[in-house]
Each structure stands twice: as C-alpha cells, then as structure tokens.
Design an enzyme around this catalytic site. Structure first.
Site, PDB file in Angstrom:
ATOM      1  N   GLY A  10       0.818  -1.216   0.000  1.00 32.06           N
ATOM      2  CA  GLY A  10       0.000   0.000   0.000  1.00 32.06           C
ATOM      3  C   GLY A  10       0.849   1.262   0.000  1.00 32.06           C
ATOM      4  CG  PHE A  11       0.290   6.182   0.457  1.00 34.60           C
ATOM      5  CD1 PHE A  11       1.434   6.642  -0.185  1.00 34.60           C
ATOM      6  CD2 PHE A  11      -0.389   7.051   1.310  1.00 34.60           C
ATOM      7  CE1 PHE A  11       1.899   7.941   0.011  1.00 34.60           C
ATOM      8  CE2 PHE A  11       0.062   8.346   1.508  1.00 34.60           C
ATOM      9  CZ  PHE A  11       1.208   8.786   0.874  1.00 34.60           C
ATOM     10  CB  ILE A  12       1.851   4.187   4.854  1.00 32.10           C
ATOM     11  CG1 ILE A  12       0.941   5.431   4.801  1.00 32.10           C
ATOM     12  CG2 ILE A  12       2.879   4.321   5.982  1.00 32.10           C
ATOM     13  CD1 ILE A  12       0.070   5.642   6.034  1.00 32.10           C
ATOM     14  CE1 TYR A 151      -9.355   3.509   8.625  1.00 32.93           C
ATOM     15  CE2 TYR A 151      -9.600   5.791   9.347  1.00 32.93           C
ATOM     16  CZ  TYR A 151      -8.788   4.730   8.973  1.00 32.93           C
ATOM     17  OH  TYR A 151      -7.418   4.879   8.941  1.00 32.93           O
ATOM     18  CE  LYS A 155      -6.794   1.961  10.936  1.00 33.29           C
ATOM     19  NZ  LYS A 155      -5.726   0.982  10.718  1.00 33.29           N
TER      20      LYS A 155
END
Ligand SMILES: NC(=O)c1ccc[n+]([C@@H]2O[C@H](COP(=O)([O-])OP(=O)(O)OC[C@H]3O[C@@H](n4cnc5c(N)ncnc54)[C@H](O)[C@@H]3O)[C@@H](O)[C@H]2O)c1
Length: 315
Positions: A10-12, A151, A155
């Site tokens: 993914g991005f990170i 979401y 978390k």
C-alpha cells in the site's frame, strides 16, 4: 533486523519497505492486494520498491488465522509493523462490517500470530480519526471512543486489542496515530491525490463542507516516525505522528491553484463521518522519538504534483 510489514504493497507500506531495505533490514511484506483501489497500482508500487533492493513478498490475506500463525512462526520476525487495513471513512459508512473484518479481525490475527512467533515489538497504524469531532490540538489521552465513523470505531477497537495482546504475550506495543498522509504514490481515494489527478485531466474538483482543516503530513515524515519507533523506542506507547500544523481547505485550494491556474471547484455540503478539523499535538513524538516533521506543506504538495505529472498517467 527481520521485519514483517503488513500492507506493504500500500501507500505507506511501500514507502516504509523502501526505507527499511535501504537500511539493510530483512523485510517480509504481507499483502493480499485488496481491490479497495487498483491492485495493479499496488503491484507497480512493489516494482518501484524492488528497484531499491530485495525483499520478500507474501501475497496472503491476514484474515486466514491458521495460515498467518504458520507464516509468522516460519519467519520469526523481531518486529511487526501492522499497516494493513481497509482505509477510508466514506466506504466504511457503506460497508461497516467489512471494517470489522479487515481492521479488527485481521488485527487480532496478526497480534496473535506475532505473540506465538515471539515478536518483541509490534507497531500498529492507527489514525487521527479516533479523536472524533473534538477541537485540536489532539493530545494522545483525548481519544475516548466517542467517534463518528465505522472506520474510526474499528481503529479504536483494534487499538484496544493491541493492549489486550500486549498483556497476553508481553511484547512491546506502539500505537502510532497517523494524520492525513499525502505524497508520491498517495492513495487515489484521498483528497490531495484525487484532486491532482482530476486537475491534470482538466476536470472539476468537489469539496465537501466549509471551514475545514487537516493536519496533512508528508509521507517521508510518517515513515521517519515509524522508523524512529522501531529503532529508538523501548517501551509501549501511543503516539501521534503528524505535522502539528493544520492546513485549511482555503490554503490547500490556493496552493493547488498555483499549480493549476484554471482550477474549477464544485462545493457540496459536508459528508457524514468526516470530522471538521484534525490537528496533532506532536510533543510526545518529539520528546520520546526525537521526531520532527521536516517537509512543509508547500514543498510536499509541489513534490506530489511533480510525481503525479510524471507517473499518474501510466497508473
Ligand atoms: N493514508 C493515511 O492518510 C492514513 C491516515 C491514518 C491512518 N492510516 C492507516 O495506515 C495504514 C496504511 O494506510 P495506507 O494509506 O497505506 O493504505 P493502503 O490501502 O494504501 O494500504 C493498505 C494495504 O493493506 C492491504 N490489506 C488490507 N487488508 C488486508 C488483509 N486482510 N490481508 C493482507 N493485506 C491487506 C491492502 O491490499 C493495501 O495494500 C492503514 O492501517 C490506515 O488505516 C492511513
């Protein structure tokens, strides 16, 4: 060190993997290439990272509990950085149960597999969304479960499971709360990435709600925060990783207009689930990690636009 990075395609995760292999760590990426956004884009991210050195890629779903237990035991890593999740506030309102699966159940599997494999440090990617609709700056102790999207609830719940497994297995748990991350290879569903792509195509951008601000944090600063956590922190902590400097939407638009003078904007009312402001108090990160955000917004946005002009068309 042997390090598992879940969500490393993914991005990170792809930026973190690149940094870790450059620092000569043995990295194991576990990622199922979830179609929340293009798996082809995730494969390109991995190809890009492979240009900086070798790493292991395991294409598997963390929801498979037995498989994860076996994989983690076989690798026997020192550190696990758990970034894999279904991100995005808007989609979580459409499909809340998927967030219970991907953000809570998958986290429990990774925590359990880590404990059984004898991991010594577990780093969890949490989010500024756990602060709900409070006024900033957000200090770590302000998260109280009073959140406004599935979401964020998933978390907050996953954070709670991190504490449970810390007590069950005795490993160090570091919960990092990231604040709106942007930069090259940024997630295509997020504001900055999607705005730039639309503006490059001469399309209008849509802004939801007035008077909003976000603590936009450049990807290199986020990766640095994770890296410092892996290398310097010796006890369990919950830490904000942000820029500590909220950017108003008006300022973001002004900066975008500088890059795209013909920008057209469509303004809509705010979307449910979106908080009004985010603003990180980063005193703890500075004190415990020696963390310091290095990339200011103007520079970070210019880098992101430059990257998009060179790459977005082929993604
Ligand atoms: N990007 C942000 O602004 C931001 C802000 C706060 C927190 N975070 C958190 O940081 C983490 C990384 O975010 P990102 O922006 O890189 O998201 P991303 O969607 O780009 O990366 C997540 C990766 O996890 C993988 N994945 C998801 N579920 C999986 C599963 N069950 N098994 C295996 N792989 C799975 C996906 O395929 C994806 O490649 C997430 O936990 C996200 O919630 C991100």
């Amino acid at each position: 060190m042997k390090i598992i990075v879940t969500g490393g395609a993914g991005f990170i995760g792809s930026h973190l993997t690149k940094k870790l292999i450059q620092e000569n760590h043995e990295v194991y990426v576990i990622d199922c290439l979830h179609p929340y956004y293009s798996p082809e884009r995730k494969k390109k991210q991995l190809e890009h990272v492979a240009g900086f050195g070798s790493f292991h890629f395991i294409q598997k779903d963390l929801l498979d509990r037995e498989e994860m237990e076996a994989v983690f035991k076989r690798i026997s890593p020192h550190v696990v950085v758990h970034l894999a999740a279904l991100p995005g506030v808007a989609y979580s309102i459409e499909e809340p149960l998927k967030y219970v699966d991907y953000d809570i159940k998958a986290t429990i599997n990774v925590l359990e597999a880590s404990g059984k494999a004898g991991v010594s440090k577990f780093v969890f990617a949490s989010s500024s969304s756990v602060y709900g609709n409070q006024s900033g700056p957000f200090k770590e102790e302000m998260a109280n479960g009073n959140v406004i999207s599935p979401y964020a609830a998933s978390k907050f719940s996953a954070e709670s499971f991190c504490h449970v497994y810390e007590s069950l297995f005795g490993f160090q748990v570091n919960i990092l709360r990231f604040f709106t991350v942007y930069g090259p290879w940024g997630r295509p569903d997020m504001a900055i990435g999607s705005f730039i792509k639309k503006l490059m195509n001469g399309e209008e951008i849509t802004l939801f709600g007035e008077g909003r601000a976000r603590d936009f944090t450049y990807i290199e600063d986020i990766v640095n925060g994770i890296y410092l956590t892996i290398h310097t922190l010796t006890k369990s902590e919950v830490i904000n990783i942000g820029s500590g400097r909220p950017i108003t939407m008006d300022y973001l638009l002004a900066q975008l207009r500088w890059h795209f003078p013909n920008m057209k904007i469509n303004k809509e009312t705010s979307r449910v689930g979106d908080v009004v402001n985010t603003w990180a108090d980063i005193e703890k990160a500075e004190r415990l990690l020696g963390y310091e955000p290095r990339v200011d917004f103007k520079k970070g946005l210019s880098e992101t636009v430059k990257w998009a002009k060179e790459n977005e068309k082929i993604l």
